[in-house]
Design an enzyme around this catalytic site. Structure first.
Site, mmCIF file in Angstrom:
data_model
loop_
_atom_site.group_PDB
_atom_site.id
_atom_site.type_symbol
_atom_site.label_atom_id
_atom_site.label_comp_id
_atom_site.label_asym_id
_atom_site.label_seq_id
_atom_site.Cartn_x
_atom_site.Cartn_y
_atom_site.Cartn_z
ATOM 1 N N TYR A 148 178.603 81.136 26.633
ATOM 2 C CA TYR A 148 177.503 80.460 27.328
ATOM 3 C C TYR A 148 176.640 81.463 28.085
ATOM 4 O O TYR A 148 177.134 82.417 28.687
ATOM 5 C CB TYR A 148 178.054 79.414 28.316
ATOM 6 C CG TYR A 148 176.946 78.719 29.101
ATOM 7 C CD1 TYR A 148 176.269 77.649 28.548
ATOM 8 C CD2 TYR A 148 176.568 79.172 30.362
ATOM 9 C CE1 TYR A 148 175.231 77.017 29.244
ATOM 10 C CE2 TYR A 148 175.540 78.556 31.070
ATOM 11 C CZ TYR A 148 174.870 77.488 30.504
ATOM 12 O OH TYR A 148 173.853 76.877 31.188
ATOM 13 N N THR A 180 143.256 66.564 -6.421
ATOM 14 C CA THR A 180 143.861 67.890 -6.224
ATOM 15 C C THR A 180 142.716 68.724 -5.651
ATOM 16 O O THR A 180 141.556 68.513 -6.027
ATOM 17 C CB THR A 180 144.368 68.532 -7.540
ATOM 18 O OG1 THR A 180 143.265 68.664 -8.429
ATOM 19 C CG2 THR A 180 145.452 67.679 -8.214
ATOM 20 N N HIS A 181 143.011 69.631 -4.743
ATOM 21 C CA HIS A 181 141.969 70.413 -4.040
ATOM 22 C C HIS A 181 140.956 69.497 -3.344
ATOM 23 O O HIS A 181 139.810 69.886 -3.158
ATOM 24 C CB HIS A 181 141.224 71.347 -5.004
ATOM 25 C CG HIS A 181 142.107 72.096 -5.947
ATOM 26 N ND1 HIS A 181 142.645 73.330 -5.656
ATOM 27 C CD2 HIS A 181 142.582 71.768 -7.171
ATOM 28 C CE1 HIS A 181 143.402 73.735 -6.666
ATOM 29 N NE2 HIS A 181 143.383 72.807 -7.604
ATOM 30 N N GLU A 231 144.400 61.014 14.813
ATOM 31 C CA GLU A 231 144.087 62.383 15.250
ATOM 32 C C GLU A 231 145.129 62.889 16.248
ATOM 33 O O GLU A 231 145.529 64.058 16.211
ATOM 34 C CB GLU A 231 142.693 62.433 15.878
ATOM 35 C CG GLU A 231 141.593 62.273 14.845
ATOM 36 C CD GLU A 231 140.205 62.145 15.462
ATOM 37 O OE1 GLU A 231 139.249 62.596 14.839
ATOM 38 O OE2 GLU A 231 140.086 61.589 16.571
ATOM 39 N N LYS A 258 166.680 72.100 26.779
ATOM 40 C CA LYS A 258 166.451 70.683 27.049
ATOM 41 C C LYS A 258 165.008 70.209 27.041
ATOM 42 O O LYS A 258 164.667 69.272 26.309
ATOM 43 C CB LYS A 258 167.111 70.309 28.379
ATOM 44 C CG LYS A 258 168.608 70.486 28.290
ATOM 45 C CD LYS A 258 169.328 70.080 29.522
ATOM 46 C CE LYS A 258 170.783 70.474 29.364
ATOM 47 N NZ LYS A 258 170.981 71.956 29.182
ATOM 48 N N SER A 300 133.195 55.180 21.325
ATOM 49 C CA SER A 300 132.603 56.340 21.975
ATOM 50 C C SER A 300 131.859 55.867 23.207
ATOM 51 O O SER A 300 131.270 54.785 23.214
ATOM 52 C CB SER A 300 131.635 57.023 21.008
ATOM 53 O OG SER A 300 130.686 57.786 21.724
ATOM 54 N N ASN A 346 180.277 74.155 31.123
ATOM 55 C CA ASN A 346 179.808 74.673 29.829
ATOM 56 C C ASN A 346 180.181 73.751 28.669
ATOM 57 O O ASN A 346 179.359 73.482 27.790
ATOM 58 C CB ASN A 346 180.363 76.077 29.579
ATOM 59 C CG ASN A 346 179.839 77.075 30.602
ATOM 60 O OD1 ASN A 346 178.951 76.745 31.393
ATOM 61 N ND2 ASN A 346 180.380 78.281 30.585
ATOM 62 N N SER A 388 168.465 72.295 37.174
ATOM 63 C CA SER A 388 167.996 71.620 35.955
ATOM 64 C C SER A 388 167.925 70.109 36.146
ATOM 65 O O SER A 388 167.595 69.383 35.220
ATOM 66 C CB SER A 388 168.904 71.964 34.774
ATOM 67 O OG SER A 388 170.264 71.701 35.092
ATOM 68 N N LYS A 428 130.320 53.963 16.976
ATOM 69 C CA LYS A 428 131.547 54.670 16.627
ATOM 70 C C LYS A 428 132.800 53.813 16.691
ATOM 71 O O LYS A 428 132.986 52.999 17.575
ATOM 72 C CB LYS A 428 131.745 55.868 17.578
ATOM 73 C CG LYS A 428 130.911 57.069 17.232
ATOM 74 C CD LYS A 428 131.263 57.612 15.862
ATOM 75 C CE LYS A 428 130.947 59.081 15.734
ATOM 76 N NZ LYS A 428 131.721 59.924 16.582
ATOM 77 N N ASN A 458 136.552 55.248 16.217
ATOM 78 C CA ASN A 458 137.218 56.526 15.927
ATOM 79 C C ASN A 458 138.712 56.389 15.637
ATOM 80 O O ASN A 458 139.386 55.561 16.233
ATOM 81 C CB ASN A 458 137.036 57.474 17.115
ATOM 82 C CG ASN A 458 135.585 57.855 17.336
ATOM 83 O OD1 ASN A 458 134.820 57.928 16.372
ATOM 84 N ND2 ASN A 458 135.212 58.073 18.574
ATOM 85 N N GLN A 472 170.148 76.617 29.085
ATOM 86 C CA GLN A 472 169.616 75.481 29.831
ATOM 87 C C GLN A 472 168.199 75.153 29.342
ATOM 88 O O GLN A 472 167.721 74.035 29.507
ATOM 89 C CB GLN A 472 169.612 75.842 31.326
ATOM 90 C CG GLN A 472 169.077 74.772 32.228
ATOM 91 C CD GLN A 472 169.423 75.044 33.684
ATOM 92 O OE1 GLN A 472 170.578 74.939 34.093
ATOM 93 N NE2 GLN A 472 168.437 75.429 34.470
HETATM 94 N N1 ARG Z 1 172.596 73.091 33.761
HETATM 95 C C1 ARG Z 1 173.386 73.852 32.862
HETATM 96 C C2 ARG Z 1 172.772 73.788 31.459
HETATM 97 O O1 ARG Z 1 171.994 72.932 31.236
HETATM 98 C C3 ARG Z 1 174.769 73.330 32.796
HETATM 99 C C4 ARG Z 1 175.799 74.343 32.498
HETATM 100 C C5 ARG Z 1 175.962 75.213 33.656
HETATM 101 N N2 ARG Z 1 176.994 76.192 33.463
HETATM 102 C C6 ARG Z 1 177.026 77.314 34.147
HETATM 103 N N3 ARG Z 1 177.995 78.105 33.910
HETATM 104 N N4 ARG Z 1 176.067 77.622 34.982
HETATM 105 O O2 ARG Z 1 173.032 74.602 30.629
#
Ligand code: ARG
Length: 463
Positions: free
Chosen positions: A317, A155-156, A290, A325, A277, A110, A23, A283, A285, A322
């Protein structure tokens, strides 16, 4: 590849497996939170005499060095490590040797990642709040300047009754104010420290979780270790708040796009906030509006993505987590840039009072007031509504406004009309007489503006 868990394995991880599992490509953004969390952890370990003061100081110095080097660019975060936690720990051991191996005492990745994400989200919640505050200040400025800028209320998307620009913009002021309060609520709810939960069942070391929580600015420690490592509710709540902010920005963008169209011409976008444009020289824009409208989709996507990832996960966990993120990082970047750009765009927008006012005049937006006038002369509203409707029909046929009808024409429909009908249905009267709190009438509007000013006096997250 450099990993923290080689001991019980007899074979190297397959390269593709390693990459799939890693990660670091995205969690490197958590480096500051990871180091700050580790610093607090180490301070607590020393306070509890699990580490000596000397060991604490060595580790703290090593961690501070890593932080400084990453920030200066002297130390690059590379994909040689599985995640940001491994990167920091391996680097620490590289710098200070054996004692670095004591950092992870009484901790698991964790609870570590749960802490890092909380610290990160908490800071981003505060940043989002500041951006909303800046937008609200711009909206307030526009409102103060346009208490008497008349425009049609819709309205509408059909002209309904006359309002003012201050009143229309004031609707968005309320929306963004609620967005702030959503952020404040979730910040309070999420502000508990998961560190000390270990992998899932706490640890046998005598940790002082209150102390770590206090060092990191939390209201206290979380109360169930299994929940602590598997809770991502606060990320979902934040994504939901971001999605709502984007929905509001998107609605406002849509109005600006309409107002900026050739047919409306209510506003003129600043050259700095519009694009041309490549083929049509005439134009100008509204691309920024948008794009804000368009980018709303990916923020909704991040919310749906994480809700779906979390659905059905058993305690505690799971590696699925993961996946919390990338979506939220993208949603944060997207919403923050949209807020900043939108604020600049609105701040530089020119409102065309004359066009707005003319538009409010020619759409029968005072037809309700014609009816209300008759009610004032004892005619039941239902009859008054129908008389006004017939007058509108006549005006449509003759291509004129209600204000253009002669008194004879009014009286032909109903003898209760008098000379004062013109004053009663003038735009100014129509707006000015709407004085219920929250309505566009000047006195009512000024009351709200004063409340807004008091609200804007304090930027604090807990206002
Ligand atoms: N990279 C992991 C995450 O973002 C970190 C936790 C990892 N823990 C594990 N038991 N593999 O969740």
């Amino acid at each position: 590849m450099a990993q923290l868990w080689g001991g019980r394995f007899t074979k190297e991880t397959d390269q593709m497996v390693y990459e799939f599992n890693a990660s670091i490509q995205f969690d490197q953004r958590l480096y500051r939170q990871d180091i700050e969390g580790s610093m607090a952890h180490v301070r607590m370990l020393a306070k509890q005499q699990i580490l000596t003061e000397e060991e604490r100081d060595q580790i703290l110095e090593g961690l501070a060095g890593i932080l400084a080097d990453v920030e200066s660019g002297a130390l690059a975060i590379t994909s040689e490590y599985e995640d940001i936690h491994s990167f920091v720990e391996a680097n620490l051991i590289g710098r200070i040797g054996e004692v670095g191996k004591k950092l992870h005492t009484g901790r698991s990745r964790n609870d570590q990642v749960a802490l890092d994400m909380r610290l990160y989200v908490r800071a981003e919640v505060e940043d989002t709040d500041r951006l909303l505050f800046a937008l609200l200040r711009v909206l307030q400025r526009i409102m103060e300047e346009h208490v008497d800028t008349f425009m049609p209320g819709f309205t509408h998307l059909q002209k309904a009754q006359p309002v003012t620009l201050a009143h229309h913009v004031g609707a968005y002021f309320e929306m963004f104010k609620r967005d702030r309060s959503r952020l404040h609520d979730l910040r309070e709810r999420m502000n508990y420290c998961p560190l000390g939960a270990g992998a899932l069942a706490g640890t046998t070391y005598p940790l002082d979780r209150d102390y770590t929580a206090r060092l990191l600015g939390f209201a206290g420690p979380t109360l169930n270790s299994m929940d602590s490592v598997s809770d991502r509710d606060y990320v979902i709540e934040y994504l939901s708040a971001l999605a709502t902010i984007m929905m509001h920005l998107s609605r406002f963008s849509e109005e600006i796009i309409i107002w900026n169209s050739n047919e409306y011409r209510f506003v003129e976008l600043d050259d700095g906030y519009s694009t041309g444009s490549s083929i049509m020289p005439q134009k100008k824009n509204p691309d920024i509006a948008e794009l804000v409208r368009g980018k709303t989709g990916r923020v909704y996507g991040a919310l749906m993505g994480l809700l779906t990832t979390m659905k059905g996960l058993p305690l505690a966990y799971n590696k699925d987590m993961q996946e919390d993120k990338e979506g939220v990082f993208d949603a944060i970047d997207t919403t923050k840039s949209c807020l900043a750009l939108f604020t600049g765009m609105v701040d530089t927008l020119t409102f065309r009072r004359d066009v707005m006012e003319a538009s409010a005049k020619n759409g029968f937006t005072n037809a309700t007031d014609v009816a209300d006038y008759l009610v004032g002369r004892g005619i039941p509203f239902r009859d008054a509504h129908s008389i006004s409707g017939r007058l509108v029909l006549k005006c449509i046929a003759e291509d004129k406004a209600l204000d253009d009808l002669t008194l004879e024409e009014y009286r032909a429909e109903c003898p209760a009309f008098e000379e004062d009908i013109y004053e009663a249905i003038s735009m100014k009267t129509c707006v000015e007489r709407r004085l219920t709190l929250g309505a566009p009438g000047e006195a009512a509007m000024r009351e709200v503006l004063a409340k807004n000013r008091a609200y804007l006096e304090c930027i604090g997250i807990n206002t």
